[in-house]
Design a protein around this motif. Structure first.
Motif, mmCIF file in Angstrom:
data_model
loop_
_atom_site.group_PDB
_atom_site.id
_atom_site.type_symbol
_atom_site.label_atom_id
_atom_site.label_comp_id
_atom_site.label_asym_id
_atom_site.label_seq_id
_atom_site.Cartn_x
_atom_site.Cartn_y
_atom_site.Cartn_z
ATOM 1 N N VAL B 7 7.501 16.263 -5.735
ATOM 2 C CA VAL B 7 6.192 17.130 -5.011
ATOM 3 C C VAL B 7 5.169 16.393 -5.531
ATOM 4 N N THR B 8 4.547 16.030 -6.434
ATOM 5 C CA THR B 8 3.177 15.537 -7.020
ATOM 6 C C THR B 8 3.470 14.456 -6.156
ATOM 7 N N VAL B 9 4.316 13.230 -6.655
ATOM 8 C CA VAL B 9 4.442 11.988 -6.328
ATOM 9 C C VAL B 9 4.466 11.525 -4.826
ATOM 10 N N LYS B 10 5.284 12.990 -3.513
ATOM 11 C CA LYS B 10 5.490 12.773 -2.412
ATOM 12 C C LYS B 10 3.596 12.920 -2.056
ATOM 13 N N CYS B 11 2.582 14.014 -2.156
ATOM 14 C CA CYS B 11 1.127 14.100 -2.163
ATOM 15 C C CYS B 11 0.727 12.749 -2.285
ATOM 16 N N VAL B 12 0.526 12.646 -3.584
ATOM 17 C CA VAL B 12 -1.195 11.508 -4.100
ATOM 18 C C VAL B 12 0.025 10.225 -3.064
ATOM 19 N N ASN B 13 1.382 9.971 -2.916
ATOM 20 C CA ASN B 13 2.161 8.814 -2.612
ATOM 21 C C ASN B 13 2.938 9.042 -1.884
ATOM 22 N N PRO B 14 3.115 8.787 -0.464
ATOM 23 C CA PRO B 14 4.432 8.934 0.119
ATOM 24 C C PRO B 14 5.127 7.957 0.097
ATOM 25 N N TYR B 264 3.337 5.227 -9.189
ATOM 26 C CA TYR B 264 2.436 5.740 -7.874
ATOM 27 C C TYR B 264 1.469 6.261 -8.122
ATOM 28 N N LEU B 265 1.575 7.420 -9.175
ATOM 29 C CA LEU B 265 0.039 7.696 -8.963
ATOM 30 C C LEU B 265 -0.988 7.642 -9.085
ATOM 31 N N LYS B 266 -0.824 5.796 -9.573
ATOM 32 C CA LYS B 266 -2.183 5.262 -9.141
ATOM 33 C C LYS B 266 -3.332 5.786 -10.224
ATOM 34 N N GLU B 275 0.329 6.710 -21.076
ATOM 35 C CA GLU B 275 2.037 7.064 -19.922
ATOM 36 C C GLU B 275 2.691 7.292 -21.076
ATOM 37 N N ARG B 276 2.833 7.173 -22.645
ATOM 38 C CA ARG B 276 3.921 7.606 -23.456
ATOM 39 C C ARG B 276 3.414 8.663 -23.453
ATOM 40 N N ALA B 277 2.255 9.355 -23.895
ATOM 41 C CA ALA B 277 1.993 10.526 -24.515
ATOM 42 C C ALA B 277 2.605 11.576 -23.410
ATOM 43 N N ILE B 278 2.341 11.240 -21.789
ATOM 44 C CA ILE B 278 2.406 12.104 -21.338
ATOM 45 C C ILE B 278 4.128 12.154 -21.357
ATOM 46 N N MET C 212 4.563 -3.217 -6.566
ATOM 47 C CA MET C 212 4.855 -3.592 -5.196
ATOM 48 C C MET C 212 4.584 -2.381 -3.988
ATOM 49 N N GLY C 213 5.731 -1.506 -4.588
ATOM 50 C CA GLY C 213 6.054 -0.499 -3.367
ATOM 51 C C GLY C 213 4.860 0.429 -3.753
ATOM 52 N N ALA C 214 3.978 0.329 -4.727
ATOM 53 C CA ALA C 214 2.954 1.750 -5.138
ATOM 54 C C ALA C 214 1.868 0.776 -4.358
ATOM 55 N N TYR C 215 1.835 -0.279 -4.713
ATOM 56 C CA TYR C 215 0.393 -1.483 -3.995
ATOM 57 C C TYR C 215 1.167 -2.186 -2.880
ATOM 58 N N PRO C 216 1.135 -1.883 -1.280
ATOM 59 C CA PRO C 216 1.868 -2.453 -0.844
ATOM 60 C C PRO C 216 0.661 -3.682 0.080
ATOM 61 N N ASN C 217 -0.258 -3.572 -0.635
ATOM 62 C CA ASN C 217 -1.603 -4.668 0.040
ATOM 63 C C ASN C 217 -1.165 -6.171 -1.466
ATOM 64 N N LEU C 218 -0.024 -6.134 -2.454
ATOM 65 C CA LEU C 218 -0.363 -6.657 -3.542
ATOM 66 C C LEU C 218 -0.736 -7.593 -3.585
ATOM 67 N N ARG C 219 -1.166 -8.552 -3.684
ATOM 68 C CA ARG C 219 -1.308 -10.574 -3.205
ATOM 69 C C ARG C 219 -1.250 -10.438 -4.407
#
Lengths: 309, 306, 332
Positions: B7-14, B264-266, B275-278, C212-219
């Motif tokens: 759900v979290t990822v859905k909100c942040v980056n569909p 994906y969460l950027k 990340e490893r800690a998470i 590539m999925g997370a950043y569709p504009n990745l170049r």
């Protein structure tokens, strides 16, 4: 001497025999390898792994395991580096390193004994967490420039290691608490009903293991003059290998510090010789793995002969 | 927990839910799912196998060397057969050492891990195997890995629930002495588990190596930890007997998507270091939560019986 | 019984350890012993360097080459190798330095015992070695990567990401630092992510796919470890984004040939690895024989002709850019 040597059984004698045979073989193949100077020059990592392997032996004797030692060393080292960066004092940083070690050990110990989660699971998680925090806090950067005040610590490592080994060897044989660890390993429920402080002992062991990780981090910093969040990577495997090679049973209840000392020595010498003489580092895992496999099989065969089913 | 992550990822980056991405994710997770099936069997009989990462490395080296023309040139079919045979053989050896010699599995497989790591490095001799033949590459193309994965899961599920092996394995894991007393073939069941583990590791390697263009010596490193974490996270008890295949596979889904989701969460430039800690924190939380729920349950039942 | 055995063994051990040490005696052959330490043994880049070094030791005739190093790239184990070689009393140690801080004490100790220490491939602190066989500085590499990407992109704009080795890899971190500095020159080039691949090709592959999925504009993707490069290229190729998402990095041309030919990869950055190994051995030998001294400005190499020395850096020359047009001329 006699008191300290109690618990030196036939398996340990076999290990020692193997070690001596190997050393003679190594000496014949490459006499320079055996010279005292060379051995001392190469001994740095041995003391560190011994310092970790001694408390690990006790943890394994109680039937638990600690896979987070490597991560704890990394975390302590990074905290040492960060603290040194901000205060410039080796003493404070060293204290912080020890403190962080104790903290890691406490977390492990409490989760294992109070909430009763399997130690393998707990320490697998704290291992990931420890490396993760170390990496995050340091951004993967090294710390160095600790100055000459730290240097003597590296020289004292051998004293620490021997002290820890001898004292623990005597303690496990002579004291009631030391003996109780074996009872816990053989049958935890029975030990609890007999009034042994099972939970307290386990927490204490993990705390000591953490403390040692903190100490090793400081010794490493003194020896190399630089620390980074990856220095503990794979250390847990070396330590567990030494303990198991030394004849300590992972099912708990059996094992000795002397065995561990010999196990650590064997691993160390084989590793050093492989890169000293053959100069092929890729042989090392093959040799250590083979050694481990042969020794446990041999141990089992001896046991099998002794106590036929 | 999986739900929360998703759900979290859905909100942040569909964009995470694009079909191609989900398919990619599936292909990514298949090898781990396959190995997790094997590991579940091993953990159910109260054993563990930490040699699978190194084994995957050796199998990939064998596969690559056997399939390519500049090396052993045995042809793709032969290469795959050899690779699977290698994996199965190592499984049998592990199983025999554990069951017949009555050695602790963590030690046997720890030693095996080291031996195989060295063997893999020596096999590849500091070089990569590149230019894998096209028919080998085809194994990983399209949906093949997913179908293989589903078949493995279905097979294991059938074995654990429909066939008596399922409860036999559990019985051996939860109470070996009792299982032996009622005449269960303890040793054979353990050897079977390890053999399947080796076989499945080889299968997982065969479906994932050809996704890549070259075989190198780092392949498989750290997989054992990943897979064991998945199994544990999925609620399979490390002391044997308890746990379900479904749970373990959920564990794979959580661990596998977590890494992907973190991309994906950027979270930005600095967050990558954490990340490893998470991941470690989440594992710890899951383990503790699982335990506390179990304790609550047992408290409730004892109160009722009293 | 076991007690007696223990005593006997201990005595044997003491005897063995105190038997006359012969460590100080030089190698019997009278050859110059040169030890070549890679950052990580077992990767094609260093294997290729060692091939060149081997050739040099054959050509020179009076050199005995030792090539060994940690297989996991750990700095601690590299330091142990240096200590070991020092204890053995070799003539020259050539270090590809993984982590200057961690290796400094071992390298200083080696020099104090009269071993000639040079660095190659990656430099260490200036006071820990006599010469650096310099094929490229981190600055050159970082700047070169960014410049190549900017040029290949055409308009030098868009989102780019880095797939690195591990977050603790000292060299890669140094490169990234310089890459970020250089990116200031291209204001439209935006770095969106730095991800580790932990020397695992599959992880590099999966990560690139996620990127590539997370950043569709990745170049563009900088894949700056030898393992990450083919992994990232493969991910881009399979996504059908060859030419749309560019990837560049450092790798030996043989390993990347297929990708360069099918258009996934436009440029590969590297130097002639065999020449680097060759030159390192020559420099080591000259140093041991006293033919090369501090302050020299030129060095005569058998294979490379006259080589410039700037300060204490022996210069191999600028890194090469391999493209579709020239990659077939190289075989290493």
């Amino acid at each position: 001497m006699r008191r300290a040597l109690k618990g030196f059984g036939s398996y340990e004698a076999g290990l020692l025999g193997l070690l001596v045979l190997l050393m003679i073989g190594f000496g014949l193949a490459d006499p320079a390898f055996l010279s005292l100077g060379a051995q001392l020059d190469l001994s740095g990592p041995l003391w560190e792994s011994l310092l970790l392997a001694v408390p690990m032996t006790l943890i394994v004797v109680t039937g638990a395991i600690d896979l987070s030692v490597g991560a704890a060393v990394s975390l302590c080292a990074v905290c040492f580096g960060l603290m040194f960066q901000s205060t410039g004092s080796v003493l404070t940083s060293g204290m912080v390193s020890l403190g962080v070690g104790v903290l890691v050990g406490t977390v492990n110990g409490l989760l294992v004994s109070l909430i009763n989660i399997h130690s393998l699971v707990v320490t697998l998680a704290t291992m990931a967490l420890g490396f993760g925090i170390a990496e995050g806090a340091s951004r993967g950067q090294p710390f160095s420039g600790f100055g000459p005040t730290l240097n003597p610590v590296a020289k004292w490592a051998v004293v620490f290691a021997f002290g820890a080994a001898v004292w623990t060897a005597v303690w496990t044989r002579r004291s009631v608490t030391g003996q109780s660890l074996y009872v816990i390993g053989l049958n935890e429920t029975a030990a609890e009903y007999s009034g042994y402080p099972v939970k307290r002992s386990k927490v204490a062991l993990f705390v000591v293991q953490g403390l040692m990780a903190g100490l090793v981090a400081v010794i490493y910093a003194a020896r190399r003059g630089s620390v980074k969040s990856d220095i503990g990577q794979g250390l847990e495997l070396d330590v567990v290998t030494a303990v198991v090679l030394g004849g300590t049973s992972v099912f708990g209840g059996r094992g000795s510090v002397w065995g561990t000392v010999l196990g650590a020595l064997l691993v160390h010498e084989v590793r050093q010789f492989a890169s000293w003489h053959w100069e092929r580092n890729e042989l090392i895992p093959l040799l250590i793995g083979g050694l481990l496999l042969i020794s446990v099989t041999a141990g089992r065969v001896i046991d099998g002969i002794k106590t036929p089913q | 927990m999986l739900a929360v992550t998703l759900v979290t990822v859905k909100c942040v980056n569909p964009g995470f839910y694009e079909p191609t991405n989900l398919a990619n994710l599936g292909v990514q997770l298949v090898p781990f799912a396959i190995m997790t099936v094997g590991m579940t069997l091993v953990v159910l009989v109260r054993e563990i196998d930490v040699s699978i990462g190194s084994l995957a490395g050796v199998v990939s080296a064998v596969l690559g060397l056997a399939a390519t023309q500049d090396h052993w040139n045995l042809g793709t079919g032969m290469a795959v057969a050899l690779a699977v045979a290698t994996g199965t053989l190592v499984g049998v050896v592990n199983g025999c050492l554990v069951a017949l010699m009555r050695l602790p599995s963590i030690i046997v497989t720890l030693a095996m891990m080291a031996v195989l790591k060295g063997a893999g490095q020596i096999l590849l001799d500091g070089k990569w195997v590149s230019s894998l033949p096209l028919d080998l590459r085809a194994i990983a193309a399209g949906g093949v890995p997913i179908w293989v994965g589903l078949a493995v899961i279905a097979g294991a599920y059938a074995m654990l629930t429909l066939h008596p092996w399922g409860w036999r394995l559990r019985a051996v894991g939860s109470h070996p002495e009792a299982a032996a007393k009622v005449g269960l073939p303890l040793r054979r069941l353990k050897i079977l588990s390890f053999t399947l583990m080796g076989f499945l590791t080889a299968v997982a390697t065969v479906v994932s190596v050809p996704q890549l263009s070259v075989v190198e010596s780092g392949f498989g490193s750290g997989w054992e930890l990943f897979v064991i974490t998945c199994v544990v996270l999925g609620g399979v008890s490390i002391s044997g007997g308890k746990g379900t295949l479904f749970g373990a596979l959920l564990g794979v889904a959580v661990m596998g998507t977590m890494r992907s989701v973190l991309v994906y969460l950027k979270l930005g430039d600095q967050a990558v270091y954490w990340e490893r800690a998470i991941q470690g924190g989440l594992i710890l939380v899951a383990a503790v939560a699982d335990r506390i729920i179990a304790l609550r349950k047992s408290q409730v039942t004892t109160r009722e019986t009293v | 019984m076991s007690r007696a055995l223990l005593l006997a063994s201990l005595m044997l051990l003491t005897w063995a350890c105190t038997s006359p040490p012969s460590a100080d005696k030089k190698e019997k052959s009278g050859k110059t012993v040169i030890c070549l330490l890679p950052k990580k043994k077992g990767v094609p880049y260093f294997t290729s360097c060692s091939v060149g070094a081997e050739a040099a030791s054959k050509d020179l005739g009076d050199v005995e080459l030792r090539y060994d190093g940690p297989t996991d790239g750990s700095a601690e184990k590299a330091a142990e190798m240096i200590e070991k070689w020092t204890a053995k009393g070799v003539d020259v140690i050539a270090v590809s330095c993984n982590d200057p801080g961690a290796l400094a004490s071992a390298m200083r100790a080696a020099r104090a015992k009269g071993v000639k220490v040079v660095t190659w491939d990656a430099d260490a602190d200036a006071d820990t070695r006599e010469f650096f066989v310099n094929q490229a500085t981190p600055e050159q590499i970082g700047f070169g990567l960014v410049d190549t990407m900017a040029k290949d992109l055409g308009d030098a704009s868009g989102e780019v990401a880095i797939v690195t080795a591990s977050l603790t890899a000292a060299n890669q971190n140094e490169w990234i630092k310089h890459m970020k500095i250089r990116m200031a020159k291209y204001p439209n080039l935006r770095l969106v992510a730095v991800k580790p691949s932990n020397e695992d090709q599959k992880l590099a592959f999966d990560t690139t796919r996620d990127l590539m999925g997370a950043y569709p504009n990745l170049r563009g993707v900088f894949a700056i470890s030898s393992v990450a490069f083919p992994g990232a290229a493969e991910a881009i190729k399979q996504a059908g984004k060859s030419g749309k998402v560019l990837v560049t990095g450092l790798a030996t041309p043989n390993d990347m040939k297929a990708f360069v030919k099918d258009g996934t990869v436009t440029s590969v950055l590297l130097w002639k690895t065999e020449d680097l190994g060759y030159l390192t051995v020559e420099v080591g030998r000259a140093l041991a024989k006293g033919e090369l001294k501090a302050g020299a400005t030129e060095f005569e190499s058998r294979r490379l002709g006259k080589v410039k020395i700037a300060g204490d850096n022996v210069l191999l020359g600028d890194p090469m850019v391999f493209t579709k047009d020239n990659i077939d001329q190289f075989d290493f």
